[in-house]
Scaffold this motif. Structure first.
Motif, PDB file in Angstrom:
ATOM      1  N   LEU A 107       0.825  -1.209   0.000  1.00 42.28           N
ATOM      2  CA  LEU A 107       0.000   0.000   0.000  1.00 42.28           C
ATOM      3  C   LEU A 107       0.857   1.256   0.000  1.00 42.28           C
ATOM      4  CD1 LEU A 107      -2.934  -0.832   2.451  1.00 42.28           C
ATOM      5  CD2 LEU A 107      -2.951  -0.807  -0.035  1.00 42.28           C
ATOM      6  N   ALA A 108       1.922   1.262   0.817  1.00 47.12           N
ATOM      7  CA  ALA A 108       2.791   2.437   0.877  1.00 47.12           C
ATOM      8  C   ALA A 108       3.433   2.720  -0.472  1.00 47.12           C
ATOM      9  CB  ALA A 108       3.863   2.241   1.957  1.00 47.12           C
ATOM     10  N   GLY A 109       3.974   1.683  -1.105  1.00 46.48           N
ATOM     11  CA  GLY A 109       4.614   1.875  -2.402  1.00 46.48           C
ATOM     12  C   GLY A 109       3.630   2.253  -3.501  1.00 46.48           C
ATOM     13  N   GLN A 110       2.501   1.553  -3.559  1.00 46.08           N
ATOM     14  CA  GLN A 110       1.509   1.837  -4.588  1.00 46.08           C
ATOM     15  C   GLN A 110       0.952   3.253  -4.457  1.00 46.08           C
ATOM     16  OE1 GLN A 110      -1.387  -1.247  -4.057  1.00 46.08           O
ATOM     17  NE2 GLN A 110      -0.063  -2.858  -4.865  1.00 46.08           N
ATOM     18  N   PHE A 111       0.635   3.641  -3.229  1.00 44.66           N
ATOM     19  CA  PHE A 111       0.030   4.962  -3.035  1.00 44.66           C
ATOM     20  C   PHE A 111       1.035   6.078  -3.318  1.00 44.66           C
ATOM     21  CE2 PHE A 111      -0.944   8.643  -0.364  1.00 44.66           C
ATOM     22  CZ  PHE A 111      -2.226   8.933  -0.805  1.00 44.66           C
ATOM     23  N   THR A 112       2.268   5.942  -2.819  1.00 47.10           N
ATOM     24  CA  THR A 112       3.260   7.003  -3.001  1.00 47.10           C
ATOM     25  C   THR A 112       3.579   7.217  -4.475  1.00 47.10           C
ATOM     26  OG1 THR A 112       4.239   6.467  -0.851  1.00 47.10           O
ATOM     27  CG2 THR A 112       5.559   7.775  -2.365  1.00 47.10           C
ATOM     28  N   ILE A 113       3.863   6.130  -5.179  1.00 43.74           N
ATOM     29  CA  ILE A 113       4.205   6.267  -6.601  1.00 43.74           C
ATOM     30  C   ILE A 113       2.971   6.645  -7.413  1.00 43.74           C
ATOM     31  CG2 ILE A 113       5.156   5.070  -8.608  1.00 43.74           C
ATOM     32  CD1 ILE A 113       6.705   3.286  -6.687  1.00 43.74           C
ATOM     33  N   GLY A 114       1.810   6.082  -7.053  1.00 41.72           N
ATOM     34  CA  GLY A 114       0.580   6.439  -7.758  1.00 41.72           C
ATOM     35  C   GLY A 114       0.243   7.905  -7.606  1.00 41.72           C
ATOM     36  N   MET A 115       0.423   8.458  -6.400  1.00 37.05           N
ATOM     37  CA  MET A 115       0.163   9.884  -6.183  1.00 37.05           C
ATOM     38  C   MET A 115       1.153  10.740  -6.960  1.00 37.05           C
ATOM     39  SD  MET A 115      -1.531  12.349  -4.751  1.00 37.05           S
ATOM     40  CE  MET A 115      -2.444  11.768  -3.313  1.00 37.05           C
ATOM     41  N   SER A 133      -2.102   5.542 -20.736  1.00 35.88           N
ATOM     42  CA  SER A 133      -2.633   4.267 -21.226  1.00 35.88           C
ATOM     43  C   SER A 133      -1.610   3.150 -21.086  1.00 35.88           C
ATOM     44  CB  SER A 133      -3.059   4.408 -22.690  1.00 35.88           C
ATOM     45  OG  SER A 133      -4.046   5.411 -22.838  1.00 35.88           O
ATOM     46  N   LEU A 134      -0.351   3.443 -21.378  1.00 36.90           N
ATOM     47  CA  LEU A 134       0.693   2.427 -21.253  1.00 36.90           C
ATOM     48  C   LEU A 134       0.898   2.020 -19.796  1.00 36.90           C
ATOM     49  CD1 LEU A 134       3.353   3.763 -23.811  1.00 36.90           C
ATOM     50  CD2 LEU A 134       1.799   1.818 -24.083  1.00 36.90           C
ATOM     51  N   LEU A 135       0.757   2.970 -18.870  1.00 40.28           N
ATOM     52  CA  LEU A 135       0.948   2.667 -17.459  1.00 40.28           C
ATOM     53  C   LEU A 135      -0.184   1.805 -16.892  1.00 40.28           C
ATOM     54  CD1 LEU A 135       2.293   6.070 -16.103  1.00 40.28           C
ATOM     55  CD2 LEU A 135       3.517   3.911 -16.271  1.00 40.28           C
ATOM     56  N   LEU A 136      -1.280   1.677 -17.638  1.00 40.49           N
ATOM     57  CA  LEU A 136      -2.379   0.822 -17.191  1.00 40.49           C
ATOM     58  C   LEU A 136      -2.113  -0.658 -17.455  1.00 40.49           C
ATOM     59  CD1 LEU A 136      -5.554   2.823 -18.296  1.00 40.49           C
ATOM     60  CD2 LEU A 136      -4.723   2.469 -15.972  1.00 40.49           C
ATOM     61  N   ILE A 193       3.664  -3.971  -5.891  1.00 41.53           N
ATOM     62  CA  ILE A 193       3.632  -2.518  -6.055  1.00 41.53           C
ATOM     63  C   ILE A 193       3.532  -2.171  -7.538  1.00 41.53           C
ATOM     64  CG2 ILE A 193       5.047  -0.432  -5.867  1.00 41.53           C
ATOM     65  CD1 ILE A 193       6.065  -1.490  -3.192  1.00 41.53           C
ATOM     66  N   TRP A 194       4.323  -2.850  -8.356  1.00 34.03           N
ATOM     67  CA  TRP A 194       4.289  -2.616  -9.804  1.00 34.03           C
ATOM     68  C   TRP A 194       2.897  -2.852 -10.369  1.00 34.03           C
ATOM     69  CZ3 TRP A 194       3.513  -6.232 -13.800  1.00 34.03           C
ATOM     70  CH2 TRP A 194       3.800  -5.779 -15.091  1.00 34.03           C
ATOM     71  N   ILE A 195       2.219  -3.866  -9.864  1.00 36.02           N
ATOM     72  CA  ILE A 195       0.878  -4.192 -10.364  1.00 36.02           C
ATOM     73  C   ILE A 195      -0.156  -3.163  -9.903  1.00 36.02           C
ATOM     74  CG2 ILE A 195      -1.004  -5.879 -10.167  1.00 36.02           C
ATOM     75  CD1 ILE A 195       1.124  -8.062 -10.049  1.00 36.02           C
ATOM     76  N   GLY A 196      -0.022  -2.659  -8.678  1.00 30.99           N
ATOM     77  CA  GLY A 196      -1.059  -1.799  -8.108  1.00 30.99           C
ATOM     78  C   GLY A 196      -0.909  -0.326  -8.384  1.00 30.99           C
ATOM     79  N   ILE A 197       0.226   0.104  -8.928  1.00 35.82           N
ATOM     80  CA  ILE A 197       0.424   1.537  -9.189  1.00 35.82           C
ATOM     81  C   ILE A 197      -0.651   2.113 -10.117  1.00 35.82           C
ATOM     82  CG2 ILE A 197       1.942   3.163 -10.405  1.00 35.82           C
ATOM     83  CD1 ILE A 197       4.311   1.686  -9.169  1.00 35.82           C
ATOM     84  N   PRO A 198      -1.004   1.456 -11.240  1.00 31.23           N
ATOM     85  CA  PRO A 198      -2.005   2.057 -12.134  1.00 31.23           C
ATOM     86  C   PRO A 198      -3.341   2.342 -11.464  1.00 31.23           C
ATOM     87  CG  PRO A 198      -0.867   0.257 -13.227  1.00 31.23           C
ATOM     88  CD  PRO A 198      -0.454   0.212 -11.793  1.00 31.23           C
TER      89      PRO A 198
END
Length: 322
Positions: A107-115, A133-136, A193-198
């Motif tokens: 959650l920490a990695g996904q949220f920080t990079i996603g934000m 679109s590519l990041l999805l 984290i890589w999967i959840g960033i989009p």
């Protein structure tokens, strides 16, 4: 001038006045029946595919339910024996701890990079739509496929990751990404984290678009720098969206099974064993369905707590929006 009403007319008026409340109640009953008819398919679906399995899982946790049960039809009640056996097992405590680390780290990695990406794309520039679109793509790839690909990438001997690191002279020896108990859990977290960033990026980007531009401009005029404007203006206004993102992310991460099975199968030495994989191991490998149901119920209870938080956050966010 006075008017007189005949006894028959007065009686008819009284009959109509007495019939009106009854007609109102009858109309309300009809509306209520119509509403129930509309939601009845959804209620039946929930009871059949969610309610019944949940009740059976709870019941199974108090039974001696094994392979023999499928032949004899007997699953005697054992009280709290299954619960005691699970809680006394050191692997359950380790699985709970790994689940906590895996979930919070993801959650920490996904949220920080996603934000960060949402803020980056909030300023329009050429090809921003194409890049979004590519990041999805990581989000669209099935978990098993992503896990299989990353297992090859992180292979200690032939993996691309070690080849790149050696080529950049960042390491001279192969890193055991998935074969070392010290590195395996970190590697699984990084892949998740890589999967959840989009998902985080898309939801947070949508929230940022709802913040009026003049609010940010007012903060800049008042002398607030980018960091102060973000934490003082943008983040408070994103609070309902952030809450929903984190709670949904928690509920989807805490029960992940297929990704871990594809990457490490819970190993090495149970280093990546979580509640989800522990349930799988007990139920489908050791064929102890009673104890597997116990761990599954613990996972359901944890998810239900955060489901309540999610619903409450949605309600509070809707109230604030009004």
């Amino acid at each position: 001038m006075t008017t007189t009403t005949s006894p028959a007319a007065s009686s008819a008026i009284r009959e109509r006045s007495r019939s009106r409340p009854g007609d109102g109640r009858s109309a309300r009953r009809r509306r209520s029946a119509a509403q129930w008819l509309f939601i009845a398919p959804a209620v039946l679906y929930m009871l059949a595919f969610f309610g019944y399995p949940l009740i059976r899982n709870v019941t199974m946790s108090f039974q001696d339910y094994s392979v023999a049960t499928y032949f004899t039809g007997e699953a005697p009640f054992t009280g709290l024996d299954n619960w005691r056996a699970v809680f006394a097992d050191e692997l359950f405590g380790a699985s709970l701890w790994h689940t906590l680390l895996f979930t919070l780290g993801s959650l920490a990695g996904q949220f920080t990079i996603g934000m960060a990406l949402a803020l980056f794309f909030s300023r329009r520039f050429p090809l921003s739509g194409v890049l979004r679109s590519l990041l999805l793509l990581p989000w669209l790839i099935p978990m098993v496929v992503a896990g299989t690909v990353w297992r090859r990438v992180l292979d200690e001997e032939t993996g691309v990751a070690n080849e790149i690191l050696r080529g950049l002279q960042l390491t001279s020896a192969n890193i055991p990404w998935l074969s070392s108990p010290d590195a395996a859990l970190i590697s699984v977290i990084l892949v998740n984290i890589w999967i959840g960033i989009p998902f985080n990026m898309v939801i947070l980007y949508g929230g940022l678009q709802e913040i009026p531009a003049d609010v940010r401009e007012a903060a800049v005029i008042d002398g607030a720098g980018p960091v102060r404007a973000f934490f003082g203006v943008v983040l408070p206004m994103l609070r309902p969206v952030v809450t929903v993102v984190l709670v949904l992310g928690f509920m989807s991460t805490v029960k992940i099974l297929d990704l871990i099975l594809a990457l490490t199968n819970g190993g090495p030495a149970h280093a990546t064993e979580t509640l989800g994989t522990h349930t799988y191991q007990l139920s489908f490998l050791q064929l102890d369905f009673g104890q597997g149901a116990v761990v599954g119920n613990v996972l359901i209870l944890v998810s239900m707590v955060f489901a309540v938080i999610y619903l409450r956050a949605n309600r509070d966010g809707f109230t604030e929006g009004r």
